[in-house]
Structures are given as structure tokens and as C-alpha cells.
Write a protein that holds these residues in place. Structure first.
Motif, PDB file in Angstrom:
ATOM      1  N   GLY A  40      29.413 -82.268  55.008  1.00  0.00           N
ATOM      2  CA  GLY A  40      29.494 -80.955  54.309  1.00  0.00           C
ATOM      3  C   GLY A  40      29.562 -79.662  55.124  1.00  0.00           C
ATOM      4  O   GLY A  40      30.468 -78.716  54.659  1.00  0.00           O
ATOM      5  N   THR A  41      28.876 -79.534  56.050  1.00  0.00           N
ATOM      6  CA  THR A  41      28.799 -78.416  57.393  1.00  0.00           C
ATOM      7  C   THR A  41      30.293 -78.341  57.720  1.00  0.00           C
ATOM      8  O   THR A  41      30.854 -77.324  57.959  1.00  0.00           O
ATOM      9  CB  THR A  41      27.840 -78.589  58.161  1.00  0.00           C
ATOM     10  OG1 THR A  41      26.555 -78.630  57.303  1.00  0.00           O
ATOM     11  CG2 THR A  41      27.688 -77.167  58.983  1.00  0.00           C
ATOM     12  N   LEU A  42      30.919 -79.537  58.089  1.00  0.00           N
ATOM     13  CA  LEU A  42      32.214 -79.604  58.895  1.00  0.00           C
ATOM     14  C   LEU A  42      33.361 -78.948  57.753  1.00  0.00           C
ATOM     15  O   LEU A  42      34.160 -78.368  57.990  1.00  0.00           O
ATOM     16  CB  LEU A  42      32.414 -80.733  59.509  1.00  0.00           C
ATOM     17  CG  LEU A  42      31.822 -81.269  60.463  1.00  0.00           C
ATOM     18  CD1 LEU A  42      32.006 -82.689  60.904  1.00  0.00           C
ATOM     19  CD2 LEU A  42      31.980 -80.414  61.481  1.00  0.00           C
ATOM     20  N   ALA A  43      33.273 -79.457  56.598  1.00  0.00           N
ATOM     21  CA  ALA A  43      33.935 -79.012  55.254  1.00  0.00           C
ATOM     22  C   ALA A  43      33.884 -77.675  55.046  1.00  0.00           C
ATOM     23  O   ALA A  43      34.855 -76.808  55.021  1.00  0.00           O
ATOM     24  CB  ALA A  43      33.635 -79.908  54.066  1.00  0.00           C
ATOM     25  N   MET A  44      32.633 -76.945  55.427  1.00  0.00           N
ATOM     26  CA  MET A  44      32.729 -75.618  55.350  1.00  0.00           C
ATOM     27  C   MET A  44      33.504 -74.975  56.477  1.00  0.00           C
ATOM     28  O   MET A  44      34.241 -74.046  56.148  1.00  0.00           O
ATOM     29  CB  MET A  44      31.078 -75.134  55.234  1.00  0.00           C
ATOM     30  CG  MET A  44      31.049 -73.665  55.442  1.00  0.00           C
ATOM     31  SD  MET A  44      29.057 -73.021  55.604  1.00  0.00           S
ATOM     32  CE  MET A  44      28.655 -74.011  57.067  1.00  0.00           C
ATOM     33  N   LYS A  45      33.291 -75.262  57.570  1.00  0.00           N
ATOM     34  CA  LYS A  45      33.942 -74.829  58.513  1.00  0.00           C
ATOM     35  C   LYS A  45      35.402 -75.021  58.339  1.00  0.00           C
ATOM     36  O   LYS A  45      36.428 -74.069  58.547  1.00  0.00           O
ATOM     37  CB  LYS A  45      33.645 -75.527  59.946  1.00  0.00           C
ATOM     38  CG  LYS A  45      34.364 -75.014  61.058  1.00  0.00           C
ATOM     39  CD  LYS A  45      34.021 -73.425  61.422  1.00  0.00           C
ATOM     40  CE  LYS A  45      34.779 -73.175  62.862  1.00  0.00           C
ATOM     41  NZ  LYS A  45      34.421 -71.818  63.223  1.00  0.00           N
ATOM     42  N   TYR A  46      36.278 -76.288  57.891  1.00  0.00           N
ATOM     43  CA  TYR A  46      37.350 -76.608  57.853  1.00  0.00           C
ATOM     44  C   TYR A  46      38.105 -75.440  56.650  1.00  0.00           C
ATOM     45  O   TYR A  46      38.967 -75.029  56.917  1.00  0.00           O
ATOM     46  CB  TYR A  46      37.575 -78.013  57.394  1.00  0.00           C
ATOM     47  CG  TYR A  46      38.994 -78.267  57.041  1.00  0.00           C
ATOM     48  CD1 TYR A  46      39.749 -78.626  58.197  1.00  0.00           C
ATOM     49  CD2 TYR A  46      39.385 -78.534  55.781  1.00  0.00           C
ATOM     50  CE1 TYR A  46      41.203 -78.904  57.689  1.00  0.00           C
ATOM     51  CE2 TYR A  46      40.925 -78.687  55.696  1.00  0.00           C
ATOM     52  CZ  TYR A  46      41.595 -79.168  56.502  1.00  0.00           C
ATOM     53  OH  TYR A  46      42.856 -79.170  56.229  1.00  0.00           O
ATOM     54  N   SER A  47      37.169 -75.346  55.763  1.00  0.00           N
ATOM     55  CA  SER A  47      37.637 -74.633  54.602  1.00  0.00           C
ATOM     56  C   SER A  47      37.895 -73.195  54.724  1.00  0.00           C
ATOM     57  O   SER A  47      38.473 -72.356  54.369  1.00  0.00           O
ATOM     58  CB  SER A  47      36.858 -74.731  53.374  1.00  0.00           C
ATOM     59  OG  SER A  47      35.499 -74.238  53.395  1.00  0.00           O
ATOM     60  N   SER A  48      36.952 -72.826  55.729  1.00  0.00           N
ATOM     61  CA  SER A  48      36.945 -71.159  56.157  1.00  0.00           C
ATOM     62  C   SER A  48      38.115 -70.887  56.915  1.00  0.00           C
ATOM     63  O   SER A  48      38.537 -69.857  56.967  1.00  0.00           O
ATOM     64  CB  SER A  48      35.988 -71.048  57.018  1.00  0.00           C
ATOM     65  OG  SER A  48      35.685 -71.631  58.138  1.00  0.00           O
ATOM     66  N   LEU A  49      38.626 -72.128  57.626  1.00  0.00           N
ATOM     67  CA  LEU A  49      39.778 -71.853  58.679  1.00  0.00           C
ATOM     68  C   LEU A  49      41.068 -72.094  57.800  1.00  0.00           C
ATOM     69  O   LEU A  49      42.106 -71.670  58.211  1.00  0.00           O
ATOM     70  CB  LEU A  49      39.789 -73.115  59.827  1.00  0.00           C
ATOM     71  CG  LEU A  49      38.421 -72.615  60.604  1.00  0.00           C
ATOM     72  CD1 LEU A  49      38.489 -73.809  61.866  1.00  0.00           C
ATOM     73  CD2 LEU A  49      38.553 -71.338  61.486  1.00  0.00           C
TER      74      LEU A  49
END
Length: 119
Positions: free
Chosen positions: A17-26
Motif C-alpha cells: 500500500g505504501t509503495l502504491a502511494m509512492k508509485y501513484s504520486s509519481l
């Protein structure tokens, strides 16, 4: 045993979930945000199930500590974030802290007696 599985899956969901947050922010897009919300919500639900039988301090230390450690490592690999000597030392200290919390936690007397009689 099932409670440790709940905790393990909670940790994986938190990391994803945290990696998805970073990915979607980029990269933009709503899909990453939806994945983040679902995975982090699932993580909290599974953590709440795990603490029924795992000491709260131990469960939370493992959940958060393993999450920080693995998120940091994956962010270096996937997002080219830096890993300084200070961060490495902090991660080592984090592992030491988790180990000490786990090893310093005793089962309540009632639970210990039940385990001894069952075995």
C-alpha cells in the motif's frame, strides 16, 4: 499460528500500500490511490485480528518496523531513493529494537499454563 499469518499478511499489505502511494504520486492515476486505500485498510484489519493473540507491542513493532525496513529497501530499488550510512545504521538499530521487544515479551501466566498443559 493463524495470528502470525494475519500479522505477516498485514505487513505485506502495508508495504504494498505504501509503495502504491509512492508509485501513484509519481505516475498519477487513480488506480494507485485505490490500491493504496484497499491495501492499507486491509493491513489495519489484519493487524487488529493479529493482536487478539499477539502482544500489541510485539505486533506493532513487527508491523511498523518490518514495514519501514522493507519500504526503505524497496524505495531504493524501485524509486532510486538514496540509502546513506545514517539510514543503514538506523535500520540496524530498528532491527535490534524489534528483536529486543520480541524477546522481552512474556506470555501472560494464564496463557503460559494453557500452552504447557496443551503440549
Amino acid at each position: 499460528m493463524i495470528y502470525w499469518i494475519f500479522l505477516s499478511v498485514a505487513i505485506v499489505c502495508e508495504i504494498l500500500g505504501t509503495l502504491a502511494m509512492k508509485y501513484s504520486s509519481l505516475n498519477g492515476g487513480i488506480g494507485g490511490h485505490i490500491a493504496m486505500y484497499l491495501l492499507i485498510a486491509t493491513s489495519y484489519i489484519l493487524l487488529s485480528l493479529a493482536v487478539k493473540r499477539i502482544a500489541l507491542g510485539v505486533a506493532y513493532a513487527l508491523w511498523e518496523g518490518a514495514g519501514i525496513l522493507l519500504i526503505t529497501l524497496f524505495s531504493v530499488l524501485m524509486f532510486s531513493e538514496s540509502l546513506s550510512l545514517v539510514k543503514v545504521i538506523a535500520l540496524i538499530l530498528l532491527l535490534a529494537g524489534i528483536t529486543l521487544i520480541k524477546s522481552g515479551t512474556e506470555m501472560p501466566k494464564r496463557k503460559r499454563n494453557e500452552v504447557q498443559h496443551a503440549g
